[in-house]
Each structure stands twice: as C-alpha cells, then as structure tokens.
Design a protein around this motif. Structure first.
Motif, short mmCIF file in Angstrom:
data_model
loop_
_atom_site.label_atom_id
_atom_site.label_comp_id
_atom_site.label_asym_id
_atom_site.label_seq_id
_atom_site.Cartn_x
_atom_site.Cartn_y
_atom_site.Cartn_z
N ALA A 113 -0.64 -18.69 -2.88
CA ALA A 113 -0.28 -17.45 -1.99
C ALA A 113 -1.04 -17.54 -0.52
N THR A 114 -1.93 -18.03 -0.14
CA THR A 114 -2.45 -18.14 1.01
C THR A 114 -1.63 -19.06 1.83
N LEU A 115 -1.21 -20.37 1.28
CA LEU A 115 -0.22 -21.20 2.22
C LEU A 115 0.93 -20.55 2.35
N PHE A 116 1.44 -20.08 1.26
CA PHE A 116 2.83 -19.32 1.41
C PHE A 116 2.57 -17.84 2.56
N GLY A 117 1.36 -17.25 2.37
CA GLY A 117 1.26 -16.22 3.34
C GLY A 117 1.28 -16.77 4.75
N LEU A 118 0.58 -18.19 5.10
CA LEU A 118 0.60 -18.80 6.35
C LEU A 118 1.97 -19.10 6.89
N GLY A 119 2.73 -19.80 6.06
CA GLY A 119 4.06 -20.22 6.41
C GLY A 119 5.16 -19.32 6.47
N VAL A 120 5.16 -18.29 5.67
CA VAL A 120 6.31 -17.54 5.51
C VAL A 120 6.67 -16.34 6.64
N VAL A 121 5.68 -15.90 7.35
CA VAL A 121 5.66 -14.95 8.48
C VAL A 121 6.42 -15.65 9.92
N PRO A 122 5.61 -16.85 10.25
CA PRO A 122 6.30 -17.63 11.11
C PRO A 122 7.78 -17.86 10.75
N ASP A 135 16.15 -8.37 3.32
CA ASP A 135 15.85 -8.22 1.85
C ASP A 135 15.22 -9.66 1.65
N TRP A 136 15.42 -10.94 1.87
CA TRP A 136 14.81 -12.06 1.80
C TRP A 136 13.32 -11.91 2.10
N HIS A 137 13.26 -11.54 3.28
CA HIS A 137 11.73 -11.32 3.63
C HIS A 137 10.74 -10.56 3.06
N VAL A 138 11.39 -9.21 2.57
CA VAL A 138 10.68 -8.32 1.86
C VAL A 138 10.42 -8.72 0.40
N HIS A 139 11.38 -9.48 -0.32
CA HIS A 139 11.36 -9.85 -1.52
C HIS A 139 10.17 -11.03 -1.51
N GLU A 140 10.09 -11.99 -0.68
CA GLU A 140 9.48 -13.13 -0.63
C GLU A 140 7.78 -12.48 -0.62
N MET A 141 7.76 -11.55 0.42
CA MET A 141 6.30 -10.90 0.53
C MET A 141 5.83 -10.23 -0.91
N ILE A 142 6.77 -9.62 -1.50
CA ILE A 142 6.52 -8.98 -2.93
C ILE A 142 6.29 -10.10 -4.11
N PHE A 143 7.48 -10.44 -4.16
CA PHE A 143 7.73 -11.36 -5.13
C PHE A 143 7.38 -12.92 -5.15
N GLY A 144 7.16 -13.28 -4.16
CA GLY A 144 6.48 -14.67 -3.69
C GLY A 144 4.96 -14.72 -3.33
N TYR A 145 4.72 -13.99 -2.41
CA TYR A 145 3.06 -13.88 -2.06
C TYR A 145 2.22 -12.88 -3.18
N GLY A 146 3.04 -11.72 -3.23
CA GLY A 146 2.36 -10.79 -4.27
C GLY A 146 2.04 -11.17 -5.58
N ALA A 147 3.28 -11.69 -6.05
CA ALA A 147 3.18 -12.14 -7.49
C ALA A 147 2.23 -13.46 -7.74
N ALA A 148 1.95 -14.02 -6.78
CA ALA A 148 1.15 -15.33 -7.21
C ALA A 148 -0.42 -14.88 -7.14
N VAL A 149 -0.55 -13.68 -6.24
CA VAL A 149 -2.05 -13.12 -6.24
C VAL A 149 -2.15 -12.63 -7.56
N VAL A 150 -1.20 -11.64 -8.09
CA VAL A 150 -1.49 -11.06 -9.19
C VAL A 150 -1.43 -12.05 -10.49
N ALA A 151 -0.76 -13.06 -10.45
CA ALA A 151 -0.97 -13.98 -11.42
C ALA A 151 -2.48 -14.69 -11.25
N GLY A 152 -3.02 -15.14 -10.33
CA GLY A 152 -4.19 -15.62 -10.05
C GLY A 152 -5.31 -14.80 -10.40
#
Length: 400
Positions: free
Chosen positions: A24-33, A53-70
């Motif tokens: 999640a943290t590595l993804f959060g670091l790279g996805v916004v740039p 849509d790609w941007h919003v989806h990845e923040m929710i279901f990429g970053y957010g879902a990883a944090v929820v799982a952890g």
C-alpha cells in the motif's frame, strides 16, 4: 494474542500487515506521480477505464483494499486466538493483488471482462480467508466485519460494470469511497476512543472519552442512508440535508473523544485528526448538494483526508506495535502525516493557484508524494525486517 509458532520464512510474510502495508505504501508513493503524468497528457493508460476512473479506482481498490487486507489479517488473529496467516498464502494473495494492478494498466491487452475477473478476485479471496479464520476460531460476533469487506468487493464489481456499460463510473466512484469511509466510522469509532482512553489513563489524566453508546449507534445508523444518498443522488437537496446532519453528528461524536488532550502523543493525535476529515468531507459534500461548492471537494476531503490520513495513522501504529517498537512516531512520520492532510486541504482548491505558479492539483500531488516518501523510508525496514526485542512496559506507558 495468538499463540506463537516457529516460522522460518521471510519476515515480510510472517504477519498479514507486513506485505500489504508495504504494498500500500509503495503503491501510494508511485501511483499519484503517475496519475499526474496521465492528467497532464504525458501518459495514457491503455486499460479499460477512462483516466479519471482509473485514478479513482486504483486509490480505492488498489491502495485502500491493500490496507484493509493488512489490517484484517492482523486483527483477526487477535480476535480468534489462532495463528496469523503467514507464508505462501500471503505470497499468493499479494500476487493476486499485483495481478489486479497490472491488469488495470492494460498490460497484456486484456478485454474489460477479463480485467474485471482478475481485479475482483483479491477482495473475494480476502473475505473468504477472513471468514475461514473467524469460523474456525468460533468468533461469531466478528463475522459482521465481512459485511463492509463484501460491500467493497461489490463496489469494485459495480465499478467495472458501470464503466463497461456507461463509459465512466461516477456512481461507483462514490460507492467505493463511501464503503471505506463507513469502515473508518465503524472501526475508527472503536479504536480511536479506546486508544485515547488507555493513553489518558497511563498519563495520569482523569479525563476519558465517552464510551461507545446509543449516540454512536444513532450516528452510524444515520450515516448509512446519508452515504447512500451521496452515492445515488449526490446533488439533491435531500442528500444535502442528510449529509449535513450526518456531518454534525460525527463532529459531536469526535468531540466526545477529547482529542485535544492527546497532543502529547502525536501518533494518537493523528487518529483524531484523520477522523476530523469525516465530518469535514461530509459538510463539503452537503455544500455541493446545495450548489454552494464543487462536487469534487467533499470527495477529496473524504478520500485523501479521511481515508488517506486514517489508513496511514493505523499502518504506522500497527507496524510499530507488531514489530516491537515504541509507539513514538518521530519527526519523519509526523511530517509525512502532515503532508498527506495538507494534500487533502490544498486539493480542494483544484486548479486555482495556491502559491505563485503552483495550482492545487500539482501542490496536492507533491505533498502526497513527499508524505509517502517519508513514510516508506521509515516503515519499509520495519516491515521487511524481524521483530525487535519486546518493549519494556514502562517505556510503552510513557511513550504510547
């Protein structure tokens, strides 16, 4: 606490929070740039979604879902007393998460149905693995946590279907954010006053946050239809009224937790500050419903401030606690958190010039990236390295 057993594999896969908080943290670091390059037209994702849509989806279901799982793979062993999930199941689940992120970029040239199939597997697998542990541990009362996780999976599927049939997915964007925000209301509403109560008691203060009661139940009950209206009819007067009432209730709820008394523990203050973005974002959404503000403001306050801020505060605390470190954030993590919350505030300015030559979008992206850079630099060695010696109780009490 779950009983201990020998584990000879990599430390990264010894506990559920490690691989997914790192992802999640590595993804959060790279996805916004990357998103900023997409927004400027330098890059163009070839996946099935429109760029926004790609941007919003990845923040929710990429970053957010990883944090929820952890979080869940760390909390469930404490609920059930069973050994944490570790080793190859975590490796396989992480591979599924990575596959979803790659598929969303268009890598492999897969069609939208195939991309959807790959992407939705992760949350379904998380729900199944959590359900198995809770049932095996006969911890029936915590089965309710499967409801928001399942709703997040439904929101992900809805996102794909809406994008395929309508060309864009604005309703599902709000749906995904709403589920994460409700998780903050539910879980944050438990851990924030609990941690505050413990710290105040250890600090010798006689003040205490108001315990969970009927007012909290009322607030959560009002939140469900309010968020539902924001998802389905965000610009109606009915939604505006419901969101304003909901915001007021959460503001009162938060004030009952005496957060101003926690300034001696920045790590704890972060939790209160992040929760403050819940009523702030709801008020922003209400203003948009009344035609007094743009619709993106409330969404970014909720998405960046509430979700981003709360997930970071929880990841910091859980990582420190479960790797045997003192619950002391230090300057780097404090500054990282401030940068993320600052990103939420300046993003509301949108394309307006915040400082000479720099608009809200670019400054927000810079703050977010800087914040995550500091956080990754600090948490990465803790997440991949072994647990350190157990902390002394006196140190924990003084510094928690």
């Amino acid at each position: 606490m779950p009983r201990q057993s020998d584990y000879a594999g990599p430390a990264l896969f010894s506990y559920g929070f490690r691989p997914f908080f790192l992802a999640a943290t590595l993804f959060g670091l790279g996805v916004v740039p990357i998103w900023l390059l997409v927004w400027r037209g330098v890059l163009m994702p070839s996946g099935p979604f429109a760029p926004v849509d790609w941007h919003v989806h990845e923040m929710i279901f990429g970053y957010g879902a990883a944090v929820v799982a952890g979080f869940l793979f760390t909390a469930v062993p404490n609920w059930t007393g069973r050994m944490p999930t570790r080793g190859w199941p975590l490796m396989a689940l992480l591979a599924v998460w990575v596959a979803g992120r790659l598929a969303m970029t268009g890598l492999g040239g897969l069609g939208p149905v195939a991309v959807m199939g790959i992407d939705i597997v992760f949350l379904l697998a998380v729900a199944a693995m959590i359900a198995r542990e809770i049932v095996a541990g006969k911890n029936w009362r915590n089965l309710k946590v499967l409801v928001p996780v399942s709703m997040l999976a439904v929101a992900n599927a809805s996102f794909h279907l809406e994008a395929m049939t309508q060309g864009s997915a604005p309703t599902s964007q709000r749906f995904g954010i709403a589920v994460l925000v409700f998780l903050i209301m539910l879980i944050g509403g438990r851990i924030v006053p609990s941690f505050t109560r413990n710290w105040l008691a250890q600090s010798g203060s006689t003040s205490r946050p108001v315990p969970f009661g009927r007012f909290d139940m009322l607030t959560l009950a009002v939140s469900v239809p309010a968020l539902g209206l924001w998802v389905t009819a965000p610009l109606t007067v009915t939604a505006g009224v419901a969101l304003a009432v909901c915001a007021a209730l959460h503001l009162i709820r938060m004030l009952r937790w005496v957060g101003m008394l926690t300034l001696g523990s920045p790590l704890l203050t972060m939790l209160h500050a992040a929760y403050a973005f819940v009523p702030l974002g709801l008020f922003g959404a209400a203003l948009a419903a009344f035609g007094m503000a743009g619709p993106a403001g409330g969404a970014h306050l909720l998405g960046i401030g509430a979700v981003g801020g709360m997930t970071l505060a929880v990841m910091m605390r859980a990582t420190m606690g479960h790797t045997g470190r003192d619950l002391v954030s230090g300057r780097a993590l404090n500054l990282g958190f401030l940068a993320i919350t600052g990103a939420a505030l300046v993003r509301v300015a949108g394309v307006s010039e915040v400082v000479p030559g720099l608009d809200g979008i670019h400054l927000s992206a810079a703050l977010w990236t800087f914040g995550f850079l500091l956080i990754v630099r600090r948490l990465l060695p803790w997440l991949v390295g072994p647990r350190v010696a157990t902390r002394k109780p006196s140190t924990v009490q003084q510094r928690a």
